[in-house]
Design an enzyme around this catalytic site. Structure first.
Site, short mmCIF file in Angstrom:
data_model
loop_
_atom_site.label_atom_id
_atom_site.label_comp_id
_atom_site.label_asym_id
_atom_site.label_seq_id
_atom_site.Cartn_x
_atom_site.Cartn_y
_atom_site.Cartn_z
N LYS A 79 1.04 -1.33 0.23
CA LYS A 79 -0.02 0.14 0.19
C LYS A 79 0.66 1.49 -0.27
O LYS A 79 1.18 2.17 -0.32
CB LYS A 79 -0.94 0.08 1.43
CG LYS A 79 -2.06 -1.54 1.63
CD LYS A 79 -2.68 -1.39 2.26
CE LYS A 79 -3.81 -2.18 1.69
NZ LYS A 79 -4.02 -2.86 2.86
N GLN A 117 -5.02 -1.30 8.98
CA GLN A 117 -4.81 -3.04 9.09
C GLN A 117 -5.52 -4.12 9.47
O GLN A 117 -5.28 -3.82 11.24
CB GLN A 117 -3.25 -2.80 8.60
CG GLN A 117 -2.61 -4.28 7.79
CD GLN A 117 -3.70 -4.18 6.40
OE1 GLN A 117 -3.31 -2.78 5.69
NE2 GLN A 117 -3.73 -6.24 6.14
N ASP A 173 -11.98 2.55 3.01
CA ASP A 173 -11.40 0.89 3.35
C ASP A 173 -13.02 0.34 3.19
O ASP A 173 -13.34 -0.14 2.00
CB ASP A 173 -11.22 -0.15 4.40
CG ASP A 173 -9.39 -0.26 4.22
OD1 ASP A 173 -9.38 -0.92 3.06
OD2 ASP A 173 -9.11 -0.76 5.57
N1 GUN Z 1 -6.70 -6.81 5.92
C1 GUN Z 1 -7.16 -8.33 4.59
N2 GUN Z 1 -7.28 -6.99 3.48
C2 GUN Z 1 -7.87 -6.05 4.23
C3 GUN Z 1 -8.50 -4.40 3.80
O1 GUN Z 1 -8.94 -4.95 2.50
N3 GUN Z 1 -8.05 -3.26 4.27
C4 GUN Z 1 -7.04 -3.92 5.72
N4 GUN Z 1 -7.57 -2.93 6.48
N5 GUN Z 1 -7.26 -4.82 6.26
C5 GUN Z 1 -7.06 -5.83 5.39
#
Ligand code: GUN
Length: 278
Positions: free
Chosen positions: A52, A96, A119
């Site tokens: 990211k 996350q 998200d």
């Molecule tokens: N953990 C696994 N996939 C994601 C996601 O798309 N966003 C976040 N914040 N955590 C995750």
């Protein structure tokens, strides 16, 4: 021959488009920032978070990294998010997941301001999606819609079966396909006659979390197959929920793993950040 839906190429195209938009915003004096919070050092989470950050760098978004100890209290995490909610120069907040057991995920998700919920996990974002109002959309399902559209695959009027009913993928995916005028079925672990249900699908979206579970017995001849799964097989190679080699000759289009749905999730996260700043 089935069309291989190239998520890597499509995600790169989206990121290039976003890079241009970000450059224009910068020229107008607007810099975009994404706060990325990771609690603990789970290796899989670290890989995602790093990807990211790299995508932010490529596009020209400033990423603010908050690396918190595994032992951080729920209260401290809530306070950090509240501070970031107030900061005008922070446009997106991402925590996350998964979080350590002593922290309630639902509470953390609800603390993020819906205006910065890139998200798309906040109940307000999900609610808005359900009734067709503006709000951030969960990145993986949004990415799948882009994959289909940019591959020239018609959605309206098609039978779409989604296997999996998670809050992050299955449920929002169903709503998005409905919004695109597909006829939608969401199947799950308690669905009876799963093979027959899947065989109805013109577009089959698989998010079951079981390596290579979906064989041609589940796939109608000429269907489009979208694979959300990602696993390591016995030889440590990546594979999806779909038995790709076996299904390939029976479908009209299919996403590979890796290089299908995966890269789209981050591209759509970047898209949400840009939208948040705009
Ligand atoms: N953990 C696994 N996939 C994601 C996601 O798309 N966003 C976040 N914040 N955590 C995750």
């Amino acid at each position: 021959m089935a069309q291989v839906i190239d998520g890597k190429a499509i995600s790169t195209q989206i990121k290039e488009e976003l890079k241009e938009k970000v450059a224009k915003l910068k020229a107008e004096g607007k810099e975009i920032s994404l706060a990325v919070i990771q609690v603990g050092r789970d290796p899989a989470s670290s890989v995602y978070v790093n990807n990211k950050k790299k995508a932010c760098e490529f596009i020209g978004i400033r990423s603010l990294a908050y690396e918190l100890e595994e032992t951080v209290s729920e209260k401290e995490l809530v306070e950090l998010i509240q501070q970031l909610n107030e900061k005008e120069d922070v446009h997106g907040i991402l925590v996350q997941l998964p979080l350590p057991k002593h922290i309630e995920e639902d509470k953390i998700i609800k603390t993020i301001s819906p205006a910065k919920d890139v998200d798309g996990f906040h109940p307000q974002s999900v609610g808005a999606l359900c009734i067709g109002q503006k709000g951030f959309v969960s990145c993986t399902p949004a990415g799948i819609i882009q994959l289909l559209k940019r591959s020239g695959i018609e959605i309206a009027g098609k039978e779409c079966v989604i296997i999996g009913r998670s809050n992050i993928v299955g449920k929002p995916m169903g709503i998005l396909m409905l919004r695109e005028n597909a006829t939608v079925t969401i199947a799950h672990s308690k669905t009876q006659n799963l093979k027959e249900v899947c065989k109805r699908a013109d577009i089959l979206i698989v998010a079951v979390g079981k390596p290579k579970m979906i064989t041609s017995e589940y796939v109608k001849e000429g269907a489009v197959v979208i694979d959300v799964g990602i696993h390591r097989n016995e030889n440590n190679k990546l594979c999806g929920d779909v038995d790709y080699e076996e299904v390939f000759p029976h479908c009209s289009a299919i996403t590979p793993v890796p290089g299908g749905v995966g890269p789209m999730t981050i591209a759509m996260l970047m898209n949400n950040c840009v939208e948040s700043a705009q």
